[in-house]
Write an enzyme that holds these catalytic residues in place. Structure first.
Site, PDB file in Angstrom:
ATOM      1  CG  ASN A  11      -2.086   1.063   1.105  1.00 60.10           C
ATOM      2  OD1 ASN A  11      -2.553   1.547   2.126  1.00 60.10           O
ATOM      3  ND2 ASN A  11      -2.497   1.431  -0.096  1.00 60.10           N
ATOM      4  CB  CYS A  13       4.462   0.890  -4.945  1.00 57.92           C
ATOM      5  SG  CYS A  13       6.000   0.962  -3.998  1.00 57.92           S
ATOM      6  NE  ARG A  14       2.146  -3.665  -6.681  1.00 54.38           N
ATOM      7  CZ  ARG A  14       2.170  -4.958  -6.440  1.00 54.38           C
ATOM      8  NH1 ARG A  14       1.953  -5.806  -7.432  1.00 54.38           N
ATOM      9  NH2 ARG A  14       2.398  -5.407  -5.225  1.00 54.38           N
ATOM     10  CB  SER A  15      -3.126  -0.070  -3.812  1.00 58.33           C
ATOM     11  OG  SER A  15      -2.429   0.038  -2.595  1.00 58.33           O
ATOM     12  CG  ASP A 126       6.253  -5.584  -5.839  1.00 60.42           C
ATOM     13  OD1 ASP A 126       6.621  -4.398  -5.740  1.00 60.42           O
ATOM     14  OD2 ASP A 126       6.222  -6.371  -4.876  1.00 60.42           O
TER      15      ASP A 126
HETATM   16  P1  4NP Z   1       3.239  -2.222  -3.345  1.00 62.79           P
HETATM   17  O1  4NP Z   1       4.831  -2.420  -3.412  1.00 62.79           O
HETATM   18  O2  4NP Z   1       2.651  -3.554  -2.945  1.00 62.79           O
HETATM   19  O3  4NP Z   1       2.890  -1.841  -4.742  1.00 62.79           O
HETATM   20  O4  4NP Z   1       2.973  -1.130  -2.341  1.00 62.79           O
HETATM   21  C1  4NP Z   1       5.558  -2.996  -2.368  1.00 62.79           C
HETATM   22  C2  4NP Z   1       5.873  -2.253  -1.259  1.00 62.79           C
HETATM   23  C3  4NP Z   1       6.625  -2.806  -0.242  1.00 62.79           C
HETATM   24  C4  4NP Z   1       7.051  -4.117  -0.338  1.00 62.79           C
HETATM   25  C5  4NP Z   1       6.715  -4.868  -1.455  1.00 62.79           C
HETATM   26  C6  4NP Z   1       5.968  -4.310  -2.469  1.00 62.79           C
HETATM   27  N1  4NP Z   1       7.840  -4.678   0.695  1.00 62.79           N
HETATM   28  O5  4NP Z   1       8.242  -5.840   0.561  1.00 62.79           O
HETATM   29  O6  4NP Z   1       8.106  -3.996   1.717  1.00 62.79           O
END
Ligand code: 4NP
Length: 161
Positions: A11, A13-15, A126
């Protein structure tokens, strides 16, 4: 009111980017009063944090306001949102397990890229462990998928503005 929740892993980056893009599309179409949007993560890794610096940079580039603090998906989300949209199969699997555990087994969870026939089943990749170009890539993926989602939702709910 049509309530839409975007879900990824962290939560940050993408969302939140999906939420910002969709909110802007809704605003441009003058349909703010018809939609409520939010985003959440399946993990607890970044609860309370602002979006990733690279997400902020990308949002700034496209003049998208971002005012989100990361939170984890919870039980009431399955009750409160009409559309829950996952970014990839991993998020989808987690949400499908959670909905059963929380007593919402019949709730349909959507995959973001399924709103375009040609990209069905594909992930919004991701970008966390990659470079800034990954954020540019997901911006375009999200922009295209959300344009299609908005068209479909307007048709389903017979919204003519
Ligand atoms: P998101 O990206 O799912 O698009 O917010 C990520 C943010 C953090 C992590 C992985 C993906 N992490 O492993 O901390």
């Amino acid at each position: 009111m049509i309530r839409v929740l975007f879900v990824c892993l962290g939560n940050i980056c993408r969302s939140p980017l999906a939420e910002a893009i969709f909110t802007q599309k809704v605003k441009t179409a003058n349909m703010q009063t018809r939609f409520k949007t939010d985003s959440a993560g399946t993990s607890d890794f970044h609860i309370g944090e602002l979006p990733d610096d690279r997400t902020i940079k990308c949002a700034t580039k496209y003049s998208l306001p971002l005012k989100h603090r990361a939170r984890q998906v919870n039980r009431t989300d399955f009750r409160d949102f009409d559309y829950i949209i996952a970014m990839d199969e991993n998020n989808l699997r987690t949400l499908n397990n959670l909905k059963v555990r929380y007593g919402f087994a019949d709730k349909e969870i959507h995959l973001m890229r399924d709103f375009i026939a040609e990209t069905m089943g594909m992930p919004v990749p991701d970008p966390y462990y990659g470079g800034e170009e990954g954020f540019e890539e997901i911006y375009h993926i999200l922009d295209e998928a959300l344009e299609s989602f908005l068209t479909q939702v307007k048709s389903t709910h017979q919204i003519y503005v």
